[in-house]
Design a protein around this motif. Structure first.
Motif, PDB file in Angstrom:
ATOM      1  N   ARG A  84       0.985  -1.185  -0.038  1.00  0.00           N
ATOM      2  CA  ARG A  84      -0.004   0.035  -0.107  1.00  0.00           C
ATOM      3  C   ARG A  84       0.884   1.262   0.217  1.00  0.00           C
ATOM      4  O   ARG A  84       0.637   2.269  -0.502  1.00  0.00           O
ATOM      5  CB  ARG A  84      -0.982  -0.018   1.198  1.00  0.00           C
ATOM      6  N   ARG A  85       1.933   1.260   0.757  1.00  0.00           N
ATOM      7  CA  ARG A  85       2.857   2.203   0.794  1.00  0.00           C
ATOM      8  C   ARG A  85       3.417   2.651  -0.715  1.00  0.00           C
ATOM      9  O   ARG A  85       3.724   3.667  -1.043  1.00  0.00           O
ATOM     10  CB  ARG A  85       4.072   1.795   1.795  1.00  0.00           C
ATOM     11  N   MET A  86       3.728   1.534  -1.311  1.00  0.00           N
ATOM     12  CA  MET A  86       4.429   1.652  -2.457  1.00  0.00           C
ATOM     13  C   MET A  86       3.380   2.168  -3.803  1.00  0.00           C
ATOM     14  O   MET A  86       3.674   2.597  -4.803  1.00  0.00           O
ATOM     15  CB  MET A  86       4.870   0.361  -2.950  1.00  0.00           C
ATOM     16  N   GLY A  87       2.046   2.022  -3.416  1.00  0.00           N
ATOM     17  CA  GLY A  87       0.926   2.631  -4.297  1.00  0.00           C
ATOM     18  C   GLY A  87       0.697   1.336  -5.063  1.00  0.00           C
ATOM     19  O   GLY A  87      -0.023   1.464  -6.331  1.00  0.00           O
ATOM     20  N   ILE A  88       1.082   0.067  -4.923  1.00  0.00           N
ATOM     21  CA  ILE A  88       0.631  -1.041  -5.953  1.00  0.00           C
ATOM     22  C   ILE A  88      -0.694  -1.452  -5.481  1.00  0.00           C
ATOM     23  O   ILE A  88      -1.263  -1.989  -6.280  1.00  0.00           O
ATOM     24  CB  ILE A  88       1.691  -2.140  -5.692  1.00  0.00           C
ATOM     25  N   ALA A  89      -1.139  -1.480  -4.365  1.00  0.00           N
ATOM     26  CA  ALA A  89      -2.448  -1.900  -3.871  1.00  0.00           C
ATOM     27  C   ALA A  89      -3.050  -0.710  -3.268  1.00  0.00           C
ATOM     28  O   ALA A  89      -2.433   0.341  -2.928  1.00  0.00           O
ATOM     29  CB  ALA A  89      -2.125  -2.881  -2.648  1.00  0.00           C
ATOM     30  N   PRO A  90      -4.409  -0.250  -3.310  1.00  0.00           N
ATOM     31  CA  PRO A  90      -5.055   0.859  -2.931  1.00  0.00           C
ATOM     32  C   PRO A  90      -4.840   1.182  -1.360  1.00  0.00           C
ATOM     33  O   PRO A  90      -4.380   0.402  -0.502  1.00  0.00           O
ATOM     34  CB  PRO A  90      -6.585   0.290  -2.968  1.00  0.00           C
TER      35      PRO A  90
END
Length: 273
Positions: A192-198
């Motif tokens: 999530r921090r990477m922006g790969i998952a919402p």
């Protein structure tokens, strides 16, 4: 292989049933796979499977809400008493032994894992269910390895005290199932921090995203390596990028959701602006 690779890792490694495997980088079209490929340059590569399913289930229950450092001694002490050669071993079967265990005694033995009263109750109850429904640990192991994925996962999730992460660890480390990416607190935070998952995704949604974007043969390694990455670089409170963006090997792949180097603030991605 990284020099600081742990000799023993509750989530895998040679002692946990994994075998060394060649690692084939992908084409980089999916950012999630690109992350796992880069983790392959940092950490070890394994193909998973080979653990006894019931022991793996017990081990994973012990690891809930605590670290490997705390849960590993609890597992070792439990096996010394209830496993083969232990004074409380019964009928050559770990599940039979634990089903007959005195809960308070078991709680004392696994105290280092924390939440020992709750975990001892869960282990005794699940052991009884495994004996009643499958006949023992060996038959349960065969069920996990041989039955359809959905049937095994549903059966595991139907056991009180077994959540998605625990079920997926059994499917991966005992069943050797490809395409299974267990999501613990590290994995949930990192992707999530990477922006790969919402940013507001729950654990199950993160799992769905990763299993859809990462090739099946890389999911087991991706899970284990992501945990190591979370410990060393992408910690909850002080990620490496907070002071130096270049200190993190994933800097160019990460959106830093919830991390604000300019102010030194770090929040859960779901609470980010």
């Amino acid at each position: 292989m990284a020099e600081d690779e742990p000799v023993e890792n509750i989530s895998g490694g040679q002692a946990g049933g994994g075998r060394v495997d060649e690692f084939a980088p992908g084409d980089g079209t999916a950012r999630a796979e690109a992350v796992v490929d880069r983790l392959g340059d940092l950490y070890w590569q394994k193909t998973y499977g080979g653990q006894d399913a019931f022991e793996c289930l017990v081990r994973t229950i012990l690891s809930q809400n605590t670290s490997d450092k705390a849960s590993q001694p609890a597992h070792d002490d439990l096996m010394a008493r209830y496993g083969e050669g232990g004074e409380a071993h019964r009928d050559g079967d770990l599940a039979v032994s634990l089903a007959a265990a005195d809960r308070e005694t078991l709680a004392e033995i696994i105290a280092s894992a924390g939440l020992y009263n709750q975990k001892s109750e869960t282990i005794v109850r699940i052991a009884g269910r495994v004996v009643e429904e499958y006949g023992g640990a060996d038959a349960f192991d065969a069920f996990v390895r041989e039955e359809e994925y959905d049937a095994v996962r549903d059966a595991l999730l139907d056991m009180k005290g077994v959540g998605p992460k625990t079920a997926d660890c059994v499917l991966l480390f005992a069943g050797g199932r490809g395409g299974v990416f267990p999501v613990d607190t590290h994995v949930h935070r990192i992707y999530r921090r990477m922006g790969i998952a919402p940013a507001d995704a729950d654990h199950e949604r993160v799992r769905q995203v990763l299993e859809a974007e990462i090739p099946a043969e890389k999911c087991g390694f991706g899970h284990t390596a992501s945990i190591q990455f979370g410990r060393e670089y992408c910690s909850a409170r002080k990620p490496a990028c907070l002071d130096d963006p270049e200190a993190c090997p994933m800097a160019d792949l990460c959106e830093q959701v919830g991390v604000y180097p300019e102010t030194g603030e770090v929040v859960d991605p779901a609470d980010a602006d």
